[in-house]
Design a protein around this motif. Structure first.
Motif, PDB file in Angstrom:
ATOM      1  N   LEU A  48      34.491 -34.402   4.736  1.00 56.41           N
ATOM      2  CA  LEU A  48      35.960 -34.000   4.783  1.00 56.41           C
ATOM      3  C   LEU A  48      35.913 -32.693   4.483  1.00 56.41           C
ATOM      4  O   LEU A  48      36.760 -31.588   4.510  1.00 56.41           O
ATOM      5  N   PHE A  49      34.742 -32.395   2.866  1.00 56.48           N
ATOM      6  CA  PHE A  49      35.140 -31.314   2.272  1.00 56.48           C
ATOM      7  C   PHE A  49      34.650 -30.462   2.936  1.00 56.48           C
ATOM      8  O   PHE A  49      35.132 -28.697   3.062  1.00 56.48           O
ATOM      9  N   ILE A  50      33.400 -30.070   3.528  1.00 58.60           N
ATOM     10  CA  ILE A  50      33.339 -28.685   4.762  1.00 58.60           C
ATOM     11  C   ILE A  50      34.273 -28.748   5.220  1.00 58.60           C
ATOM     12  O   ILE A  50      34.364 -26.801   5.247  1.00 58.60           O
ATOM     13  N   ILE A  51      34.653 -29.371   6.262  1.00 63.27           N
ATOM     14  CA  ILE A  51      35.419 -28.726   6.787  1.00 63.27           C
ATOM     15  C   ILE A  51      36.902 -28.603   7.022  1.00 63.27           C
ATOM     16  O   ILE A  51      37.878 -27.523   7.174  1.00 63.27           O
ATOM     17  N   LYS A  52      37.117 -28.986   5.457  1.00 63.88           N
ATOM     18  CA  LYS A  52      38.886 -28.341   4.976  1.00 63.88           C
ATOM     19  C   LYS A  52      38.516 -26.851   4.720  1.00 63.88           C
ATOM     20  O   LYS A  52      39.267 -26.033   4.198  1.00 63.88           O
ATOM     21  N   THR A  53      37.284 -26.629   3.805  1.00 64.59           N
ATOM     22  CA  THR A  53      37.406 -25.352   3.262  1.00 64.59           C
ATOM     23  C   THR A  53      36.784 -24.689   4.498  1.00 64.59           C
ATOM     24  O   THR A  53      37.043 -23.440   3.655  1.00 64.59           O
ATOM     25  N   ASP A  54      36.206 -24.413   5.355  1.00 63.26           N
ATOM     26  CA  ASP A  54      35.394 -23.825   6.259  1.00 63.26           C
ATOM     27  C   ASP A  54      36.625 -23.274   7.029  1.00 63.26           C
ATOM     28  O   ASP A  54      36.834 -24.045   8.329  1.00 63.26           O
ATOM     29  N   PRO A  55      37.319 -22.399   7.313  1.00 67.10           N
ATOM     30  CA  PRO A  55      38.419 -22.044   8.556  1.00 67.10           C
ATOM     31  C   PRO A  55      37.496 -21.728   9.942  1.00 67.10           C
ATOM     32  O   PRO A  55      38.541 -22.578  10.746  1.00 67.10           O
ATOM     33  N   SER A  56      36.615 -22.028   9.705  1.00 63.68           N
ATOM     34  CA  SER A  56      36.566 -21.494  11.099  1.00 63.68           C
ATOM     35  C   SER A  56      35.792 -22.688  12.086  1.00 63.68           C
ATOM     36  O   SER A  56      35.411 -22.737  13.183  1.00 63.68           O
ATOM     37  N   ARG A 302      25.969 -28.728  10.291  1.00 67.91           N
ATOM     38  CA  ARG A 302      24.673 -28.967  10.212  1.00 67.91           C
ATOM     39  C   ARG A 302      24.871 -26.986   9.132  1.00 67.91           C
ATOM     40  O   ARG A 302      24.336 -27.111   7.908  1.00 67.91           O
ATOM     41  N   VAL A 303      24.595 -26.177   9.443  1.00 64.77           N
ATOM     42  CA  VAL A 303      24.393 -25.033   8.688  1.00 64.77           C
ATOM     43  C   VAL A 303      25.502 -25.125   8.014  1.00 64.77           C
ATOM     44  O   VAL A 303      25.001 -24.452   6.061  1.00 64.77           O
ATOM     45  N   ARG A 304      26.694 -25.473   7.614  1.00 65.78           N
ATOM     46  CA  ARG A 304      27.530 -25.369   6.828  1.00 65.78           C
ATOM     47  C   ARG A 304      27.401 -25.712   6.047  1.00 65.78           C
ATOM     48  O   ARG A 304      27.445 -25.538   4.121  1.00 65.78           O
ATOM     49  N   ILE A 305      26.603 -27.234   5.792  1.00 68.87           N
ATOM     50  CA  ILE A 305      26.312 -27.880   4.846  1.00 68.87           C
ATOM     51  C   ILE A 305      25.267 -27.522   4.431  1.00 68.87           C
ATOM     52  O   ILE A 305      25.387 -27.570   3.053  1.00 68.87           O
ATOM     53  N   ILE A 306      23.907 -27.205   4.934  1.00 69.76           N
ATOM     54  CA  ILE A 306      23.170 -26.431   3.818  1.00 69.76           C
ATOM     55  C   ILE A 306      23.134 -25.083   3.166  1.00 69.76           C
ATOM     56  O   ILE A 306      23.216 -24.793   2.252  1.00 69.76           O
ATOM     57  N   ARG A 307      24.418 -24.511   3.967  1.00 71.38           N
ATOM     58  CA  ARG A 307      25.162 -23.548   3.197  1.00 71.38           C
ATOM     59  C   ARG A 307      25.503 -23.722   1.872  1.00 71.38           C
ATOM     60  O   ARG A 307      24.839 -23.014   0.257  1.00 71.38           O
ATOM     61  N   VAL A 308      25.926 -24.663   1.857  1.00 69.68           N
ATOM     62  CA  VAL A 308      27.420 -24.908   0.326  1.00 69.68           C
ATOM     63  C   VAL A 308      25.682 -25.943  -0.397  1.00 69.68           C
ATOM     64  O   VAL A 308      26.523 -25.485  -1.682  1.00 69.68           O
ATOM     65  N   PHE A 309      24.922 -26.685   0.311  1.00 71.92           N
ATOM     66  CA  PHE A 309      24.261 -26.722  -0.635  1.00 71.92           C
ATOM     67  C   PHE A 309      23.554 -26.378  -1.583  1.00 71.92           C
ATOM     68  O   PHE A 309      22.685 -25.943  -2.719  1.00 71.92           O
TER      69      PHE A 309
END
Length: 311
Positions: A48-56, A302-309
């Motif tokens: 939820l956090f990744i989808i909400k904060t990433d406009p892409s 997956r790439v967005r999650i890895i980037r955040v962590f």
């Protein structure tokens, strides 16, 4: 007579069931459930956090995925208090009012999740069979309206279940088959004729989850027909690969639930342990495994999650 009936209703207490014969290891089972619930909530909250904060990721596919994550978090929270109450504190009693509330929330969220899986199947159908009109068909306002309609459908269909159960008399302490309340389990403990609940329960199941599963199946039949007739083998595999995570989510959700429904109605001679295990699988596995499946199969996510962590 009314006073007597109200007394019987208010004094009735239902007994939840953990895992019979395993009382010596309840603490270890509780630890396993705590870990499972923690992973479920953190996994879905991360999505939820990744989808909400990433406009892409503000695309129909990921919006539907965020709706699925919200439903999974709700299912986890709905079952957590009674499950952990049994295995941590041996607190097995539940009053009727709390039981009716829990079964309404569980069945509503199950119907909502079924509808979300149907919407995700529709998303895959449009993306593969009519890609040029994908963004014009699945606009954000239309997605919001479809989601609201299916939530209202679930609420309207499920609300009569606890209302009908409340009309019955529960004259003695009854033992449930699970560590949470389900309609098909509670209605068997009533000291009255439950034919209305049996018929309406089947009707509710048919016009929600059963109908959704039929439409999901038909959508994949049309997808297969389209890709096999139009695309090359390589393009066909590439298109179908985008459906793998959704198919896994469908199987995780429908398989244990359908099995549990069949056993409740027709498997009277089956092992009680099988009832319990299927019950846990139907409500614990989807919230736990859906984030893992989608993170593994969706490279973009997956790439967005890895980037955040990594930050």
């Amino acid at each position: 007579m009314s006073v007597v009936n109200d007394t019987k209703f208010n004094s009735a207490v239902l007994i939840l069931t953990g895992i019979p014969g395993q009382e010596d290891i309840y603490l270890w089972i509780a630890i396993c459930f705590c870990v499972t619930y923690t992973i479920s909530v953190l996994g879905n909250s991360t999505i939820l956090f990744i989808i909400k904060t990433d406009p892409s990721l503000h695309e129909p596919m990921y919006i539907f995925l965020s709706m699925l994550a919200i439903s999974d978090i709700g299912l986890t929270i709905a079952t957590m208090p009674t499950v952990l109450g049994i295995f941590l504190f041996n607190c097995r009693e539940i009053i009727l009012g709390a039981c009716f509330t829990q079964l309404f929330v569980i069945h509503l969220l199950q119907c909502t999740e079924s509808a979300i899986l149907l919407l995700m199947a529709f998303d895959r159908f449009i993306a593969i069979c009519n890609p040029l009109r994908y963004t014009s068909i699945l606009t954000l306002p239309r997605i919001q309206k479809m989601g609201l309609v299916f939530v209202l459908r679930g609420a309207v269909v499920i609300l009569p279940l606890p209302i009908l159960l409340k009309r019955y008399q529960y004259c003695q302490v009854g033992v449930l088959s699970h560590s949470y309340c389900l309609h098909q389990d509670v209605m068997k403990l009533a000291c009255s004729d439950i034919q209305v609940n049996i018929v309406y329960g089947l009707f509710a199941k048919f016009i929600t989850m059963s109908l959704d599963s039929v439409f999901i199946f038909l959508s994949y039949v049309m997808i297969l027909k389209n890709v096999l007739s139009v695309m090359s083998p390589r393009e066909c595999l590439k298109a179908l690969n985008t459906c793998v995570s959704h198919l896994c989510a469908v199987l995780l959700f429908y398989t244990p639930d359908i099995s549990l429904s069949v056993i409740h109605r027709y498997g009277k001679g089956s092992s009680p342990l099988l009832h319990i295990l299927l019950g846990y699988m139907s409500l614990v596995f989807p919230p736990l495994l859906n984030p893992i499946v989608y993170c593994v199969k969706s490279k973009h996510l997956r790439v967005r999650i890895i980037r955040v962590f990594s930050k």
